[in-house]
Design an enzyme around this catalytic site. Structure first.
Site, mmCIF file in Angstrom:
data_model
loop_
_atom_site.group_PDB
_atom_site.id
_atom_site.type_symbol
_atom_site.label_atom_id
_atom_site.label_comp_id
_atom_site.label_asym_id
_atom_site.label_seq_id
_atom_site.Cartn_x
_atom_site.Cartn_y
_atom_site.Cartn_z
ATOM 1 N N CYS A 1 -5.701 6.965 2.624
ATOM 2 C CA CYS A 1 -4.437 7.234 3.321
ATOM 3 C C CYS A 1 -4.254 8.712 3.651
ATOM 4 O O CYS A 1 -3.376 9.074 4.434
ATOM 5 C CB CYS A 1 -3.261 6.728 2.496
ATOM 6 S SG CYS A 1 -3.300 4.941 2.348
ATOM 7 N N ASN B 1 1.829 0.009 6.350
ATOM 8 C CA ASN B 1 0.882 1.073 6.017
ATOM 9 C C ASN B 1 -0.425 0.831 6.785
ATOM 10 O O ASN B 1 -1.179 -0.090 6.454
ATOM 11 C CB ASN B 1 0.642 1.062 4.503
ATOM 12 C CG ASN B 1 -0.303 2.157 4.048
ATOM 13 O OD1 ASN B 1 -0.916 2.848 4.854
ATOM 14 N ND2 ASN B 1 -0.418 2.310 2.738
ATOM 15 N N HIS C 1 3.076 10.091 5.253
ATOM 16 C CA HIS C 1 2.322 8.832 5.209
ATOM 17 C C HIS C 1 3.317 7.701 4.943
ATOM 18 O O HIS C 1 4.255 7.867 4.159
ATOM 19 C CB HIS C 1 1.274 8.911 4.099
ATOM 20 C CG HIS C 1 0.576 7.620 3.867
ATOM 21 N ND1 HIS C 1 -0.009 6.902 4.887
ATOM 22 C CD2 HIS C 1 0.369 6.893 2.731
ATOM 23 C CE1 HIS C 1 -0.536 5.799 4.394
ATOM 24 N NE2 HIS C 1 -0.318 5.764 3.093
HETATM 25 O O1 UT7 Z 1 -0.986 4.119 0.705
HETATM 26 C C1 UT7 Z 1 -1.780 4.209 -0.412
HETATM 27 C C2 UT7 Z 1 -0.992 4.530 -1.604
HETATM 28 N N1 UT7 Z 1 -0.239 3.354 -2.010
HETATM 29 C C3 UT7 Z 1 1.035 3.487 -2.325
HETATM 30 O O2 UT7 Z 1 1.598 4.534 -2.192
HETATM 31 C C4 UT7 Z 1 1.717 2.279 -2.912
HETATM 32 C C5 UT7 Z 1 2.410 2.660 -4.189
HETATM 33 N N2 UT7 Z 1 3.016 1.539 -4.895
HETATM 34 C C6 UT7 Z 1 4.084 0.887 -4.403
HETATM 35 O O3 UT7 Z 1 4.555 1.164 -3.313
HETATM 36 C C7 UT7 Z 1 4.734 -0.141 -5.276
HETATM 37 O O4 UT7 Z 1 4.214 -0.045 -6.574
HETATM 38 C C8 UT7 Z 1 4.573 -1.598 -4.751
HETATM 39 C C9 UT7 Z 1 5.376 -1.782 -3.492
HETATM 40 C C10 UT7 Z 1 3.104 -1.911 -4.498
HETATM 41 C C11 UT7 Z 1 5.107 -2.594 -5.793
HETATM 42 O O5 UT7 Z 1 6.469 -2.305 -6.087
HETATM 43 P P1 UT7 Z 1 6.974 -2.151 -7.593
HETATM 44 O O6 UT7 Z 1 8.400 -1.874 -7.534
HETATM 45 O O7 UT7 Z 1 6.085 -1.144 -8.262
HETATM 46 O O8 UT7 Z 1 6.765 -3.605 -8.157
HETATM 47 P P2 UT7 Z 1 5.905 -4.069 -9.401
HETATM 48 O O9 UT7 Z 1 4.449 -4.043 -9.078
HETATM 49 O O10 UT7 Z 1 6.363 -3.353 -10.629
HETATM 50 O O11 UT7 Z 1 6.366 -5.578 -9.525
HETATM 51 C C12 UT7 Z 1 7.723 -5.917 -9.890
HETATM 52 C C13 UT7 Z 1 7.864 -7.406 -9.852
HETATM 53 C C14 UT7 Z 1 6.766 -8.157 -10.603
HETATM 54 O O12 UT7 Z 1 7.332 -9.295 -11.207
HETATM 55 P P3 UT7 Z 1 7.684 -9.291 -12.783
HETATM 56 O O13 UT7 Z 1 6.395 -8.986 -13.491
HETATM 57 O O14 UT7 Z 1 8.715 -8.195 -12.949
HETATM 58 O O15 UT7 Z 1 8.199 -10.665 -13.006
HETATM 59 C C15 UT7 Z 1 5.842 -8.607 -9.511
HETATM 60 O O16 UT7 Z 1 5.110 -9.761 -9.836
HETATM 61 O O17 UT7 Z 1 7.806 -7.863 -8.502
HETATM 62 C C16 UT7 Z 1 6.815 -8.893 -8.388
HETATM 63 N N3 UT7 Z 1 6.233 -8.820 -7.069
HETATM 64 C C17 UT7 Z 1 6.743 -9.454 -5.999
HETATM 65 N N4 UT7 Z 1 7.810 -10.256 -5.866
HETATM 66 C C18 UT7 Z 1 8.066 -10.748 -4.654
HETATM 67 C C19 UT7 Z 1 5.136 -8.106 -6.673
HETATM 68 N N5 UT7 Z 1 4.928 -8.298 -5.357
HETATM 69 C C20 UT7 Z 1 5.902 -9.117 -4.920
HETATM 70 C C21 UT7 Z 1 6.224 -9.668 -3.677
HETATM 71 N N6 UT7 Z 1 7.314 -10.461 -3.573
HETATM 72 N N7 UT7 Z 1 5.502 -9.406 -2.551
#
Ligand code: UT7
Length: 332
Positions: free
Chosen positions: A116, A286, A256
């Site tokens: 990225c 992205n 980004h």
């Molecule tokens: O460009 C390259 C660099 N990449 C980035 O900058 C991305 C950085 N990371 C992020 O933007 C975030 O970490 C994400 C958007 C990928 C994820 O968001 P988050 O707030 O960190 O969510 P999480 O991974 O902590 O998941 C929270 C909950 C989980 O459920 P439980 O374990 O709390 O029951 C996930 O299973 O959300 C769940 N979850 C979803 N729910 C509905 C994960 N993906 C989804 C989804 N829809 N698509």
């Protein structure tokens, strides 16, 4: 130092026509428009559906538009760099294929892989060719067909990414405008949080790697998020401080586009208001190396000669960086 600056003198872009919105995604995996909008801020993304077309197709479209807009003869381009992590094939370089398709018969070219941060790392690279005095016309393309490496059964990654390409022309600058300063960094210990496991020389493709879905993006979101929030803001603030820029001096942060919350956190640390931030994540998601030049492409008409821009990125590697650009032309 030669005293020559490198300036961006044009922008071209290309987005495939197919729109994959959150409603369609919600029918593919267990997710919802509400979750995606709250946690990421993406409403829809573009997908290159035609299986016979790849990253070079989008890159070529962007380059052709750039040449046309700037009235540049393709034979005058001396170098083309393509920032991508989704090259058409491992080799030859996608940059070589773009040169052939766009008629850049006199250019040499290569790909650059910084995920990225590809566009930011590429801009620093291309800038130095111009500043050397040996190169007068250089093109930098950021292009990625992320849909080729996204698992559309994995709800933790499939809402994030889209396909797209954009390109800029770099030429020697005659005035104060151009690329002024840059801060780039990597930390290879971050590799374990965001990668594609198989397909390289460490884990060549086998039936097992395909069955185990190891040819798709893997991301552990939270550690990436935490590092992105702190590192993108750190370098953006540092580049402002060392160039004696206050928040009032900045026309735009060009971040980004990975997550709306990362963009907002960076803008807050820089003390910028909403109107000072380029945002198109909601429409394209992205697109990896293409996000920053696609922002420039979208906002080009709002930019004036002398505007101060801070380009800022964070991505797999980890890679991150910030570049201070004084914009070189008024809207045409
Ligand atoms: O460009 C390259 C660099 N990449 C980035 O900058 C991305 C950085 N990371 C992020 O933007 C975030 O970490 C994400 C958007 C990928 C994820 O968001 P988050 O707030 O960190 O969510 P999480 O991974 O902590 O998941 C929270 C909950 C989980 O459920 P439980 O374990 O709390 O029951 C996930 O299973 O959300 C769940 N979850 C979803 N729910 C509905 C994960 N993906 C989804 C989804 N829809 N698509």
């Amino acid at each position: 130092m030669s005293g020559i600056k490198a300036a961006i003198t044009g922008v071209g872009g290309y987005l495939p026509s197919y729109v994959l919105n959150n409603d369609e995604l919600s029918r593919m995996v267990d997710t919802s428009d509400e979750w995606i909008m709250q946690r990421i801020g993406i409403k829809e993304r573009r997908i290159l559906k035609d299986k016979s077309k790849a990253t070079s197709y989008m890159g070529t479209k962007a380059v052709k538009e750039l040449l046309e807009k700037t009235g540049t003869d393709p034979l005058d381009i001396q170098l083309l760099v393509c920032a991508t992590i989704t090259s058409d094939m491992h080799f030859p370089a996608t940059a070589n294929i773009i040169c052939e398709k766009a008629g850049l018969a006199n250019a040499f070219s290569f790909d650059l892989n910084a995920a990225c941060s590809g566009f930011v790392f590429g801009l620093e690279t291309c800038r130095r060719f111009i500043e050397s005095g040996a190169y007068k016309k250089v093109i930098l393309v950021g292009a990625d067909k992320m849909s080729a490496i996204v698992d559309y059964e994995d709800r933790t990654t499939c809402p994030l990414f889209g396909d797209g390409a954009a390109a800029v022309l770099l030429e020697p600058a005659t005035g104060q405008e151009g690329i002024i300063d840059s801060i780039l960094a990597v930390d290879g210990s971050g590799a374990k949080y965001l990668y594609m496991y198989a397909g390289g020389s460490l884990h060549p493709p086998t039936h097992e790697t395909v069955d185990a879905k190891q040819h798709y993006i893997f991301q552990e979101g939270q550690p990436v998020f935490k590092m992105a929030v702190s590192k993108m803001a750190d370098v953006s603030v540092e580049i402002m401080e060392r160039n004696h820029l206050s928040h009032k001096d900045i026309r735009y942060l060009v971040p980004h586009q990975a997550n709306m919350r990362i963009i907002e956190a960076t803008a807050r640390r820089m003390n910028l208001n909403k109107e000072q931030v380029m945002i198109n994540i909601g429409r394209y998601g992205n697109t990896t190396a293409a996000t920053i030049p696609l922002c420039l492409w979208d906002y080009e008409k709002q930019l004036k000669k002398g505007d101060n821009l801070i380009l800022s990125s964070f991505g797999a590697g980890f890679t991150w960086g910030s570049i201070y650009v004084k914009w070189a032309y008024d809207p045409k």
